[in-house]
Structure formats: C-alpha cells, structure tokens
Scaffold this motif. Structure first.
Motif, short mmCIF file in Angstrom:
data_model
loop_
_atom_site.label_atom_id
_atom_site.label_comp_id
_atom_site.label_asym_id
_atom_site.label_seq_id
_atom_site.Cartn_x
_atom_site.Cartn_y
_atom_site.Cartn_z
N ALA A 1 0.84 -1.20 0.00
CA ALA A 1 0.00 0.00 0.00
C ALA A 1 0.87 1.25 0.00
O ALA A 1 2.00 1.25 0.51
N SER A 2 0.33 2.30 -0.60
CA SER A 2 1.05 3.56 -0.63
C SER A 2 0.07 4.71 -0.53
O SER A 2 -1.15 4.53 -0.71
N ASP A 3 0.59 5.90 -0.27
CA ASP A 3 -0.24 7.09 -0.15
C ASP A 3 0.36 8.20 -1.01
O ASP A 3 1.52 8.57 -0.83
N ALA A 4 -0.42 8.70 -1.95
CA ALA A 4 0.08 9.69 -2.91
C ALA A 4 0.48 11.00 -2.24
O ALA A 4 1.31 11.74 -2.76
N ASP A 5 -0.09 11.28 -1.06
CA ASP A 5 0.20 12.54 -0.37
C ASP A 5 1.37 12.43 0.59
O ASP A 5 1.74 13.42 1.23
N GLY A 6 1.93 11.22 0.73
CA GLY A 6 3.05 11.03 1.64
C GLY A 6 2.65 10.98 3.10
O GLY A 6 3.50 11.17 3.99
N ASP A 7 1.36 10.72 3.39
CA ASP A 7 0.92 10.62 4.78
C ASP A 7 1.41 9.31 5.39
O ASP A 7 1.70 8.34 4.68
N SER A 8 1.49 9.28 6.72
CA SER A 8 1.91 8.08 7.43
C SER A 8 0.78 7.05 7.43
O SER A 8 -0.39 7.42 7.57
N LEU A 9 1.14 5.77 7.30
CA LEU A 9 0.15 4.70 7.25
C LEU A 9 0.33 3.73 8.40
O LEU A 9 1.45 3.48 8.85
N SER A 10 -0.78 3.17 8.86
CA SER A 10 -0.78 2.16 9.90
C SER A 10 -1.77 1.07 9.51
O SER A 10 -2.86 1.37 9.01
#
Length: 242
Positions: A162-171
C-alpha cells in the motif's frame, strides 16, 4: 479508494475480484454498483453509481496453466474489475471530518471456510474521508492484488504494497469481516479476525506488521480464508482517513 481531484470532487475506485468459477460481476446500479456517501456532521446522505469497468485476468498461476477465465477446462481463474465514479462534495465545502463511502454486494463465495454461512453474507467495503483538509487528501491504495494461493505447511509473507500519494503516514491492522450495512460476520470455530487463517501455531500465529502491512502465517490445512485489512492514514499525527 478515492482520489482528490480538487474543488470538492473525488474519484472513487472499486477493485472487485471475481472467481471465474463463480457468478458474474455486477453490471449496473440495480445489481451491485450503487454505493453510499454520508456525513452526519454535514447532514449529507446520497448514493452514487460505478460506471463501466476495466477488466483484467489476475490469476496467480504459471503461464503454462489453463486459466478458467479463458477456458472452461481450467481449474483456477480470477478477474479484476476496476470500477470508478466521481462524487462532488463542493456543496459541503470545508465541512465534515466524518465522511463515509461504503459499498456492499450479495453474496460472498460459498466456498469460504472461515465465515459462517458465507453464501448468504454480503461483501462490504468502507472508506472514511476528511473533507476539511487543504489541500484535499487522497486515500491510501493497496497495490497488490489480494488473490494469493499458498501451500499447506509453507510460511507465507504477504505484502499489501500500500502507498499514499500525499506522503501521509500509514498504519495497518486486521479488522472483522463485515456484511450487510457493515454488520459483523460470525467466524467459524478456530477462526477470528485476528486469526483469519488456521495455522499450526494457534492463537496469535497470524502476525501483521503495523507499519507496512506485511502479513505472516503458515497454513496447516486447505482452506478458503477471508482476511480483512484496514489501513489508516495520519497527517502530522492526526487520523485523516482509512
């Protein structure tokens, strides 16, 4: 998943995976392509409809195998249908940290061994959205097709990618499977949402890395198991979507 388009508009994406031994994929709003959008804070509650999909065969078998999606003599075959729709929240500009986009469809594959009466249970997906952010946020996206086959007795290391285009932290964490209107689905004996696969190790032998979503387990019997994963995104330590 959803993608911020700006000016209060979002593209909503549904990836639907179909067993080619099973029933047809949904084709219109009346047979499974309707979804719901709501925010209690903003007194908003409306429905949308997914459009014509793109379709790909994603069966994880060797190239020499006969694919069920292409030939009725094949044993295994899985298709990915990607549906999209545009929602417009501009009428609620800057309103609501509690938006929910959810979708359900009857019914799950009757071959599932981990859930009670799976053939009478809905599929259910849910995303949450914060419409007060500037710039607006796109949700995390799972990049791995969730169609793994694994061997009994062999260790499995499965990445969500998984990834986030906005560069937010993921959990990441494991959560209960849900059905009609988000109702919890009961599991069969030995299974639970934190133990979604039967293994030789018993309780706590299915492990998820909360930072990258990698899942570790070693199945000890043949089974068709449902694993339900939630990814949450944080910006400056504040939960902004899931």
């Amino acid at each position: 998943a959803y993608e911020c388009l700006g000016n209060g508009r979002y593209k909503v994406v549904l990836n639907f995976f179909r067993d080619c031994n099973g029933v047809s994929a949904p084709t219109n709003c009346n047979n499974g392509l309707m979804f719901r959008v709501q925010s209690p804070t903003c007194s908003a509650n409306f429905t949308g409809c997914f459009g014509i999909p793109t379709v790909q065969i994603v069966t994880p078998t060797c190239s020499s195998a006969i694919d069920r999606c292409l030939d009725a003599s094949g044993t295994y075959g899985i298709q990915r249908y990607q549906y999209t729709s545009i929602i417009d929240l501009s009428a609620w500009s800057g309103c609501g940290t509690d938006w929910v986009i959810d979708w359900s469809l009857c019914c799950r594959n009757n071959s599932i061994t981990s859930l009670q009466n799976p053939g009478s249970r809905d599929l259910y997906l849910r995303a949450t959205l914060n419409n007060t952010l500037q710039p607006c946020s796109s949700s995390p996206r799972f990049l791995t097709d969730p169609v793994p086959f694994s061997c009994v007795g062999q260790p499995v290391e499965y990445s969500q990618a998984a990834s986030d285009a906005d560069g937010d932290s993921l959990s990441f964490d494991l959560v209960p499977a849900r059905g009609t209107s988000g109702a919890l689905i009961p599991y069969n004996a030995g299974y639970s949402y934190t133990q979604p696969v039967l293994t030789a190790g018993g309780t706590s032998s299915v492990v998820m890395n909360p930072q990258n979503g990698t899942l570790y387990f070693q199945p000890n019997i043949q089974q068709f198991a449902v694993i339900c994963v939630r990814v949450q995104e944080f910006r400056a330590g504040v939960l902004i979507g899931s």
